[in-house]
Motif scaffolding. Sequence first.
Motif, PDB file in Angstrom:
ATOM      1  N   LEU A  48       0.977  -1.153   0.101  1.00 13.25           N
ATOM      2  CA  LEU A  48      -0.009  -0.128  -0.205  1.00 13.25           C
ATOM      3  C   LEU A  48       0.693   1.044  -0.057  1.00 13.25           C
ATOM      4  CD1 LEU A  48      -2.548   1.457   0.446  1.00 13.25           C
ATOM      5  CD2 LEU A  48      -2.659   0.840   2.746  1.00 13.25           C
ATOM      6  N   ALA A  49       1.769   1.239   0.803  1.00 13.72           N
ATOM      7  CA  ALA A  49       2.877   2.448   0.913  1.00 13.72           C
ATOM      8  C   ALA A  49       3.445   2.707  -0.241  1.00 13.72           C
ATOM      9  CB  ALA A  49       3.672   2.538   2.171  1.00 13.72           C
ATOM     10  N   ASP A  50       4.000   1.482  -0.951  1.00 18.00           N
ATOM     11  CA  ASP A  50       4.547   1.827  -2.015  1.00 18.00           C
ATOM     12  C   ASP A  50       3.988   2.260  -3.344  1.00 18.00           C
ATOM     13  OD1 ASP A  50       6.749   0.679  -1.144  1.00 18.00           O
ATOM     14  OD2 ASP A  50       6.616  -1.259  -2.076  1.00 18.00           O
ATOM     15  N   ASN A  51       2.487   2.460  -3.379  1.00 21.83           N
ATOM     16  CA  ASN A  51       1.697   2.902  -4.194  1.00 21.83           C
ATOM     17  C   ASN A  51       1.092   4.347  -3.748  1.00 21.83           C
ATOM     18  OD1 ASN A  51       0.590   0.849  -6.418  1.00 21.83           O
ATOM     19  ND2 ASN A  51       1.188  -0.097  -4.614  1.00 21.83           N
ATOM     20  N   VAL A  52       1.610   4.606  -2.797  1.00 25.37           N
ATOM     21  CA  VAL A  52       1.406   6.416  -2.532  1.00 25.37           C
ATOM     22  C   VAL A  52       2.021   7.077  -3.384  1.00 25.37           C
ATOM     23  CG1 VAL A  52       1.795   8.042  -0.809  1.00 25.37           C
ATOM     24  CG2 VAL A  52       0.567   5.800  -0.124  1.00 25.37           C
ATOM     25  N   ARG A  53       1.509   8.252  -3.918  1.00 25.15           N
ATOM     26  CA  ARG A  53       2.236   9.227  -4.632  1.00 25.15           C
ATOM     27  C   ARG A  53       2.180  10.681  -4.042  1.00 25.15           C
ATOM     28  NH1 ARG A  53       3.849   5.007  -6.002  1.00 25.15           N
ATOM     29  NH2 ARG A  53       3.933   4.081  -8.286  1.00 25.15           N
ATOM     30  N   LEU A  54       3.379  11.261  -3.789  1.00 23.12           N
ATOM     31  CA  LEU A  54       3.209  12.457  -3.394  1.00 23.12           C
ATOM     32  C   LEU A  54       3.350  13.655  -4.401  1.00 23.12           C
ATOM     33  CD1 LEU A  54       5.750  12.671  -0.436  1.00 23.12           C
ATOM     34  CD2 LEU A  54       3.316  12.497  -0.177  1.00 23.12           C
ATOM     35  N   GLY A  55       2.611  14.776  -4.125  1.00 22.94           N
ATOM     36  CA  GLY A  55       2.617  15.962  -4.871  1.00 22.94           C
ATOM     37  C   GLY A  55       2.704  17.281  -4.413  1.00 22.94           C
ATOM     38  N   PRO A  56       2.215  18.076  -4.834  1.00 23.30           N
ATOM     39  CA  PRO A  56       2.576  19.631  -4.501  1.00 23.30           C
ATOM     40  C   PRO A  56       2.233  20.013  -2.857  1.00 23.30           C
ATOM     41  CG  PRO A  56       0.616  19.485  -5.822  1.00 23.30           C
ATOM     42  CD  PRO A  56       0.998  18.081  -5.892  1.00 23.30           C
ATOM     43  N   THR A  57       1.481  19.114  -2.322  1.00 22.68           N
ATOM     44  CA  THR A  57       0.977  19.403  -0.962  1.00 22.68           C
ATOM     45  C   THR A  57       1.894  18.894  -0.068  1.00 22.68           C
ATOM     46  OG1 THR A  57      -0.627  17.786  -0.431  1.00 22.68           O
ATOM     47  CG2 THR A  57      -1.406  19.632  -1.630  1.00 22.68           C
ATOM     48  N   GLY A  58       2.581  17.626  -0.458  1.00 25.38           N
ATOM     49  CA  GLY A  58       3.205  16.678   0.357  1.00 25.38           C
ATOM     50  C   GLY A  58       2.502  16.037   1.628  1.00 25.38           C
ATOM     51  N   ARG A  59       1.214  16.071   1.650  1.00 25.38           N
ATOM     52  CA  ARG A  59       0.295  15.448   2.285  1.00 25.38           C
ATOM     53  C   ARG A  59      -0.258  14.204   1.937  1.00 25.38           C
ATOM     54  NH1 ARG A  59      -0.516  20.936   3.715  1.00 25.38           N
ATOM     55  NH2 ARG A  59      -2.316  21.092   2.212  1.00 25.38           N
ATOM     56  N   VAL A  60      -0.313  12.993   2.861  1.00 29.50           N
ATOM     57  CA  VAL A  60      -1.194  11.945   2.647  1.00 29.50           C
ATOM     58  C   VAL A  60      -2.068  11.622   3.553  1.00 29.50           C
ATOM     59  CG1 VAL A  60      -0.934   9.239   2.408  1.00 29.50           C
ATOM     60  CG2 VAL A  60       0.963  10.813   1.259  1.00 29.50           C
ATOM     61  N   LEU A  61      -3.411  11.779   3.220  1.00 28.50           N
ATOM     62  CA  LEU A  61      -4.439  11.336   4.414  1.00 28.50           C
ATOM     63  C   LEU A  61      -4.724   9.859   4.484  1.00 28.50           C
ATOM     64  CD1 LEU A  61      -7.062  12.229   5.955  1.00 28.50           C
ATOM     65  CD2 LEU A  61      -8.260  12.426   3.854  1.00 28.50           C
ATOM     66  N   ASP A  62      -4.524   9.394   5.730  1.00 29.23           N
ATOM     67  CA  ASP A  62      -4.708   8.091   5.920  1.00 29.23           C
ATOM     68  C   ASP A  62      -5.942   7.994   6.784  1.00 29.23           C
ATOM     69  OD1 ASP A  62      -4.452   5.407   6.397  1.00 29.23           O
ATOM     70  OD2 ASP A  62      -3.068   5.499   8.353  1.00 29.23           O
ATOM     71  N   LEU A  63      -7.167   7.157   5.897  1.00 30.69           N
ATOM     72  CA  LEU A  63      -8.282   7.200   6.732  1.00 30.69           C
ATOM     73  C   LEU A  63      -8.509   5.911   7.301  1.00 30.69           C
ATOM     74  CD1 LEU A  63     -10.781   8.530   3.760  1.00 30.69           C
ATOM     75  CD2 LEU A  63      -9.874   9.611   5.793  1.00 30.69           C
ATOM     76  N   ALA A  64      -9.421   5.596   8.153  1.00 30.75           N
ATOM     77  CA  ALA A  64      -9.711   4.579   9.098  1.00 30.75           C
ATOM     78  C   ALA A  64      -8.153   3.999   9.643  1.00 30.75           C
ATOM     79  CB  ALA A  64     -10.171   3.528   8.283  1.00 30.75           C
ATOM     80  N   ALA A  65      -7.674   4.983   9.966  1.00 32.95           N
ATOM     81  CA  ALA A  65      -5.995   5.137  10.267  1.00 32.95           C
ATOM     82  C   ALA A  65      -5.836   3.967  11.682  1.00 32.95           C
ATOM     83  CB  ALA A  65      -5.624   6.243  10.816  1.00 32.95           C
ATOM     84  N   GLY A  66      -6.987   3.945  12.354  1.00 32.65           N
ATOM     85  CA  GLY A  66      -6.794   2.727  13.471  1.00 32.65           C
ATOM     86  C   GLY A  66      -5.463   3.111  14.553  1.00 32.65           C
ATOM     87  N   THR A  67      -4.773   2.090  14.659  1.00 31.57           N
ATOM     88  CA  THR A  67      -3.580   2.128  15.500  1.00 31.57           C
ATOM     89  C   THR A  67      -2.367   2.644  14.965  1.00 31.57           C
ATOM     90  OG1 THR A  67      -3.428  -0.212  15.093  1.00 31.57           O
ATOM     91  CG2 THR A  67      -4.410   0.219  17.183  1.00 31.57           C
ATOM     92  N   LEU A  68      -2.650   3.115  13.454  1.00 34.66           N
ATOM     93  CA  LEU A  68      -1.577   4.111  12.715  1.00 34.66           C
ATOM     94  C   LEU A  68      -0.594   3.242  12.189  1.00 34.66           C
ATOM     95  CD1 LEU A  68      -1.001   6.897  15.398  1.00 34.66           C
ATOM     96  CD2 LEU A  68      -2.606   6.606  13.503  1.00 34.66           C
ATOM     97  N   ASP A  69      -0.562   1.893  11.906  1.00 35.38           N
ATOM     98  CA  ASP A  69       0.395   1.130  11.290  1.00 35.38           C
ATOM     99  C   ASP A  69       0.609   1.500   9.809  1.00 35.38           C
ATOM    100  OD1 ASP A  69       1.231  -0.054  13.661  1.00 35.38           O
ATOM    101  OD2 ASP A  69       0.081  -2.124  13.079  1.00 35.38           O
TER     102      ASP A  69
END
Length: 243
Positions: A48-69
């Motif tokens: 999942l993390a390998d498929n994240v793409r950053l852009g101009p904001t530098g922010r990634v929203l993690d939903l249903a983040a739970g215990t933050l793993d």
Amino acid sequence: MNPVSEDSTQVRRHDQAVSGMFGRIAGWYDVCNRVLSLGIDRYWRRVLADNVRLGPTGRVLDLAAGTLDVSLAIRRRYPDARIPALDFCLPMLQRGARKLRGWDAAAILPVAADAKKLPLPDASVDCVTIAFGIRNITPRDEAFREMLRVLTPGGRACILEFGSGRERIWGGLYNFYLGRILPRIGRLFSGDNAAYGYLADTINAFPSALTLERELTDAGFARAWHRKLTSGIVCLHVAEKAR
């Protein structure tokens, strides 16, 4: 009663029941994940993390983040990312916050919030992730539209979720494990009679990967695709907003 009001009441009751259930098992959640997945859940989150793409904001929203793993996996993959970590179950976030040290604590912001009503402005994040959470959200299309709203043009939503339990995997061995063994092991560790039965029920009721792709494009994403992991026990869904 007005049918719309009745539907809203049912959704609210569902949300409260799910939040309460996760609150009850928060202390055992990570241990159960490791045991029930035989440790493979770490690999799924890395994909999942390998498929994240950053852009101009530098922010990634993690939903249903739970215990933050997942938030921590994203931090390892993108050390400069800023990660709002949202979940509607506060005890899960509180449990996860114990893992945050140093720069992780500065970069990851746990916030209790509803994925269907995100407290974020339009086009404010480059990527949205949600792992093993979308099947708990009713109705899903509201969450998909909110993801689309907060994404920047060309932004990406990455959804990690169990495949449909209606598909036979490993000649039905996995399906037997899901329906008969997993709830008993989960009950043994967590002491909660309902939580892991609920897990099996929601996996069995979850739509096929192709159906979920159609839901994403119907919600307004320009394109969507998926990748099966571990013989289809889990699927990674990726959807992109038009540029």
